[in-house]
Design an enzyme around this catalytic site. Structure first.
Site, PDB file in Angstrom:
ATOM      1  N   HIS A  59       3.013  10.623  -0.253  1.00 16.88           N
ATOM      2  CA  HIS A  59       3.679  10.013   0.824  1.00 16.88           C
ATOM      3  C   HIS A  59       5.145  10.141   0.372  1.00 16.88           C
ATOM      4  O   HIS A  59       6.036  10.593   1.237  1.00 16.88           O
ATOM      5  CB  HIS A  59       3.536   8.611   1.173  1.00 16.88           C
ATOM      6  CG  HIS A  59       2.173   8.332   1.984  1.00 16.88           C
ATOM      7  ND1 HIS A  59       2.019   8.874   3.379  1.00 16.88           N
ATOM      8  CD2 HIS A  59       0.996   8.108   1.406  1.00 16.88           C
ATOM      9  CE1 HIS A  59       0.402   8.673   3.438  1.00 16.88           C
ATOM     10  NE2 HIS A  59       0.041   8.084   2.350  1.00 16.88           N
ATOM     11  N   GLU A  76       0.475   7.219  -4.250  1.00 22.49           N
ATOM     12  CA  GLU A  76       1.463   7.065  -3.053  1.00 22.49           C
ATOM     13  C   GLU A  76       2.796   7.980  -3.044  1.00 22.49           C
ATOM     14  O   GLU A  76       3.079   8.530  -1.866  1.00 22.49           O
ATOM     15  CB  GLU A  76       1.803   5.653  -2.810  1.00 22.49           C
ATOM     16  CG  GLU A  76       0.753   4.642  -2.283  1.00 22.49           C
ATOM     17  CD  GLU A  76       0.312   5.107  -0.997  1.00 22.49           C
ATOM     18  OE1 GLU A  76       0.848   5.035  -0.065  1.00 22.49           O
ATOM     19  OE2 GLU A  76      -1.094   5.323  -0.672  1.00 22.49           O
ATOM     20  N   HIS A 133       0.849  -1.269  -0.005  1.00 26.40           N
ATOM     21  CA  HIS A 133       0.041  -0.021  -0.110  1.00 26.40           C
ATOM     22  C   HIS A 133       0.791   1.102   0.070  1.00 26.40           C
ATOM     23  O   HIS A 133       0.564   2.305  -0.856  1.00 26.40           O
ATOM     24  CB  HIS A 133      -0.952   0.071   1.163  1.00 26.40           C
ATOM     25  CG  HIS A 133      -1.911   1.350   1.461  1.00 26.40           C
ATOM     26  ND1 HIS A 133      -2.792   1.256   2.321  1.00 26.40           N
ATOM     27  CD2 HIS A 133      -1.831   2.346   0.623  1.00 26.40           C
ATOM     28  CE1 HIS A 133      -3.487   2.482   2.020  1.00 26.40           C
ATOM     29  NE2 HIS A 133      -2.754   3.067   1.178  1.00 26.40           N
TER      30      HIS A 133
END
Ligand code: U2P
Length: 219
Positions: free
Chosen positions: A117, A113, A71
């Site tokens: 992040h 992502e 993830h």
């Protein structure tokens, strides 16, 4: 006179509530997200069959037979919380995307992502993806949680125990199991900036009910 009094009271009430809401906002404000300013990583592994129960049309769900998928690798603050979407915003190049697709199950997740992040890691995209590769490679998925055919039931504590048995050096406070209702959703592993197993910071903890949780089969 009455009118002046009423207006004065109104002004005082308004000023008071501005002050109160400013105090509330600054209490809830997160530290500003700055690339590279964080304490440790959280490697999040999603149990794909659970995600696919509610996202049938997603590219990772069409008969792929996945078990755990990456993830994300999320920079975290030890005191709780995390930076996100750090400037500058840089899109992935074709080479970086190709590398990312060897790690993430879908292009959509990879790009999300990286933007949310990865940009906060302080690394360029290729180095961030290499870090994600190293982090995923450092975690051995327990035999009983490889993709399989049947539904299984385990307690969250048993899942943590299995991961700790398969990964010597993983501390008891370095792993968290996340559920979606009665079903396993994710396993999260805390890692230092140099990608060694580490204790998790504040706020990273198991979120599952007591007793057995369902681990649905791969499709
Ligand atoms: O947990 C639900 C969603 O919140 C986001 N999340 C959670 C914990 C954390 O440390 N950082 C974080 O971003 C995740 O959102 P996503 O990255 O998928 O957008 C997670 O799915």
């Amino acid at each position: 006179m009455k009118k002046i009094y009423a207006v004065t009271v109104l002004i005082l009430i308004t000023l008071g509530s501005i002050n109160l809401s400013t105090a509330r906002d600054s209490k809830n404000a997160r530290p500003e997200s700055v690339a590279g300013v964080f304490d440790y990583y959280l490697l999040t592994l999603s149990w794909s069959p659970t995600y696919c129960l509610t996202h049938e049309g997603d590219a990772q769900c069409s008969g792929k037979g996945y078990g755990f998928v990456l993830h994300g690798l999320w920079p975290q603050y030890i005191k709780g919380g995390w930076p996100q979407s750090c400037p500058p915003r840089v899109d992935l190049s074709a080479v970086e995307r190709a590398k990312g697709l060897t790690l993430f199950p879908t292009r959509k997740l990879l790009e999300h992502e990286w933007a949310k992040h990865g940009t906060c890691s302080g690394l360029d995209a290729m180095s961030y993806l290499e870090a994600a590769d190293t982090a995923v490679g450092a975690v051995r998925i327990p035999q009983k949680l490889q993709p399989f055919g049947d539904s299984y039931y385990f307690q969250a504590s048993e899942i943590m125990q299995m991961f700790r048995q398969s990964n010597p050096g993983l501390p008891a406070d370095g792993i968290a199991v996340i559920c979606n209702g009665p079903t396993l959703s994710e396993v999260r592993v805390c890692m230092s900036k140099d990608l060694e197993f580490a204790a998790c910071g504040k706020g990273v903890k198991t979120q599952c009910r007591a007793g057995d949780i369902r681990v649905p089969p791969s499709r």
